[in-house]
Design an enzyme around this catalytic site. Structure first.
Site: not given
Lengths: 102, 544
Positions: B99, B174, B198
């Site tokens: 990420k 996310s 997330s």
């Protein structure tokens, strides 16, 4: 607790954000109004906390119940000045450059 | 699509060690797949093709690690550089994504923010170092909601990510880029971060396995901070065993993160650390042997929170099977769960407003331009304000303002302190349900070994469905934020497709602190009992 548009704009300035200045960069006045309205709804939802009976309850700010560790207090140089300055938007002579402060 | 991409991480790692194929072949297959699918998915902010191929060639030249220093190496005559243990090289040659709020030297770290679009970290996050030390090849930096604030990967300065099961739907957030990339076989696994769900929620929406470790289990060093007392880094994978392998690599104390837990200081309470072994036990032994007498709690506040019929049905199917093999299902109550979202909003935004104060346009990141662009800034304040107002997207600004408000005088007692009190009450709720929230402590009778609930109340929603309604977007995390408040671990697992939506449904296993091993064992059992979700159809339809 209701929150007014004025307090939202004041708080924003405290956070070094200017919601209205955004209008100069593409945001419309309507977007500021929408932002305020959304904030009011969120704060309205959060007010549910008032119902919770918390008398005598010790606040918990971090879930870490196992002792956090500390490391020896010794100075180590991990990065060079050049490495740190590489991401600076403006630099000169090994310093960060900012507008005149005084 | 190359047959190599159909393998799990564990399978491809084994094949690489056995020299069945070269690292370069595996990395190239992932990069080709990425090139083919990115126009439809937009899962990546940076594809690290050159670096990944260069590392692949280096690894191929050195040859796979030896099982033990004494057994002789593939490179005749050379001495093994390091004695390689099970974990030391367990990811040798395996393509993995990060990420883009996790720093990796040599590639930019944008946090999906315009503010950081050119930021080049000068150090690796601890988790990046551990992946590289285990032999992994980092192939991409994945898209996310700006600074990990969002539930659909729609708040990114680099455009939204699409769900590979249905391109018109969100991948969750996310860590939506990571979930979409893993589901679409761009890489074998990814690391995401989980502040309120997330990792687990996007893993659920994309049919992946996602684990939020116990708070303190994994170092946060080098991960852009959102909510300091909530954030944890964890794996997104396609199987439970893969998840265990990745956790084994990234878990453990780190002197550079003062909140990483020193479990070795508590030997009496030390739960099992054998993540991979437990996942393998769950995958191989008779389910009845593992499940008989296992007490599984069903938190009623989770199950009765507006869960859709298809999610309920898919999850109940698994519960029935578990019960059939002898597990004992017990309804439990977490009465303060109804305040969890409000408490989370107060505390996570307060922490975010503090953490994001460092983005000022002076030392790094994008400096704003004066409102009269021909003039210079009058003072430093104006520079800060311009940089932040122009650099942050609307959701980030909203959370900073909300958090600043929560910490302002007059509100601190009403909101912040109150939320922290509710947080303790919620911890007590979980302790009551689990006997003790601390693993290894003897559980009182009548309490549960683990808890189960859906990861999300519904399958992936349409893109844009949450636009203009941030409160509705926050409610997407209703079933995941509780664990972040109390610091306990959660494992999201696909349990088949919803009968109406034909989209993945996800079940969440919750356990005691630092007892990920028990969760992975149960997770591996559930993985066998659940219908396989298969490959995502949305991206296949357009990227043959």
């Amino acid at each position: 607790m209701p929150i007014s548009k004025e307090s939202i704009l004041r708080i924003s300035r405290l956070a070094r954000l200017d919601l209205e200045a955004g209008t100069k960069f593409g945001a419309s006045e309507n977007q500021v109004e929408a932002f305020v309205e959304q904030m009011q709804r969120i704060v309205g939802y959060i007010d549910i906390l008032e119902e919770a009976d918390t008398v005598g309850v010790e606040p918990l700010y971090s879930p870490l119940q196992l002792t956090a560790q500390s490391r020896p207090d010794v100075i180590v140089q991990e990065y060079t000045r050049e490495e740190i300055l590489r991401n600076a938007p403006e630099q000169a002579d090994g310093f960060f450059v900012v507008p005149k402060v005084i | 699509m190359s047959a190599l991409l159909q393998l799990s991480l564990s399978e491809v790692a084994k094949g690489l060690q056995a020299k069945e194929y070269k690292v370069e072949e595996v990395v190239s297959a992932c990069l080709d797949r990425t090139v083919a699918t990115e126009p439809k998915l937009n899962a990546c902010i940076s594809v690290l093709a050159e670096q990944a191929l260069a590392r692949a060639r280096e690894l191929d030249a050195a040859g796979p690690p030896c099982p033990a220093p004494s057994s002789g190496c593939g490179n005749a005559g050379s001495t093994p550089v390091v004695p390689v243990g099970e974990i030391a090289q367990s990811l040798w040659g395996v393509p993995i994504g990060l990420k883009d709020n996790i720093s990796l030297k040599g590639s930019r770290q944008t946090c999906a923010s315009r503010f950081m679009e050119n930021f080049q970290p000068c150090y690796n996050a601890e988790v990046s170092d551990r992946l590289l030390a285990a032999g992994a090849v980092i192939t991409a930096k994945h898209n996310l909601d700006e600074f990990a604030m969002g539930a659909g990967t729609e708040n990114s300065a680099f455009g939204r990510t699409h769900n590979p099961w249905d391109l018109d739907r969100v991948p969750g957030g996310s860590s939506g880029g990571s979930a979409a990339a893993v589901a679409a076989r761009q890489c074998y696994a990814a690391l995401g971060s989980d502040t309120g769900g997330s990792i687990r929620q996007p893993a659920g929406f994309c049919g992946c396995v996602g684990l939020k470790p116990s708070y303190g289990r994994v170092s946060r060093y080098g991960v852009a901070a959102f909510g300091t007392s909530f954030d944890q880094v964890g794996p997104l994978t396609r199987t439970v065993e893969d998840c265990a392998r990745l956790l084994a690599v990234i878990a453990g104390p780190d002197a550079k993160d003062a909140t990483s837990a020193r479990l070795d200081l508590f030997p009496d309470n030390l739960p099992g650390q054998d993540f991979v072994a437990q996942a393998l036990i769950g995958a191989s032994r008779e389910p009845g042997e593992l499940l008989k007498g296992l007490k599984i709690g069903l938190p009623v506040e989770f199950w009765e929170s507006g869960v859709s019929a298809e999610v309920e049905a898919a999850c109940r199917d698994i519960l029935n099977k578990l019960e059939g093999f002898g597990a004992i299902l017990l309804p439990v109550s977490l009465p303060h769960q109804k305040y969890a979202l409000a408490a989370y909003q107060v505390m996570s935004t307060a922490e975010a407003s503090t953490n994001l104060a460092r983005f000022d346009g002076v030392r790094f990141g994008r400096r704003g331009i004066p409102s009269d662009s021909s003039a210079a800034f009058d003072d430093l304040q104006e520079l800060y304000i311009a940089s932040r107002s122009q650099g942050f997207g609307p959701e980030v600004q909203r959370r900073i303002v909300l958090g600043t408000y929560m910490l302002s005088s007059g509100c601190y007692e009403t909101y912040y302190r109150k939320a922290a009190q509710v947080r303790r009450l919620l911890v007590q709720d979980f302790e009551k349900a689990l006997g003790s929230a601390v693993a290894g402590a003897s559980a009182a009778s009548g309490t549960c070994d683990l808890l189960l609930a859906p990861t999300s109340a519904a399958t992936a929603c349409k893109q844009g469905a949450l636009a203009g309604d941030p409160l509705m977007a926050y409610k997407m995390d209703l079933l995941t934020i509780g664990l972040n408040l109390v610091g306990l671990p959660g494992l999201a697992l696909p349990v088949g497709l919803g009968r109406e939506s034909k989209l993945p449904v996800s079940l969440q296993v919750m356990g005691r602190a630092f007892d990920e091993a028990a969760m992975l064992r149960l997770g591996a059992v559930i993985e066998r009992l659940a219908p396989a979700v298969g490959e995502p159809g949305g991206v296949e339809a357009v990227c043959k």
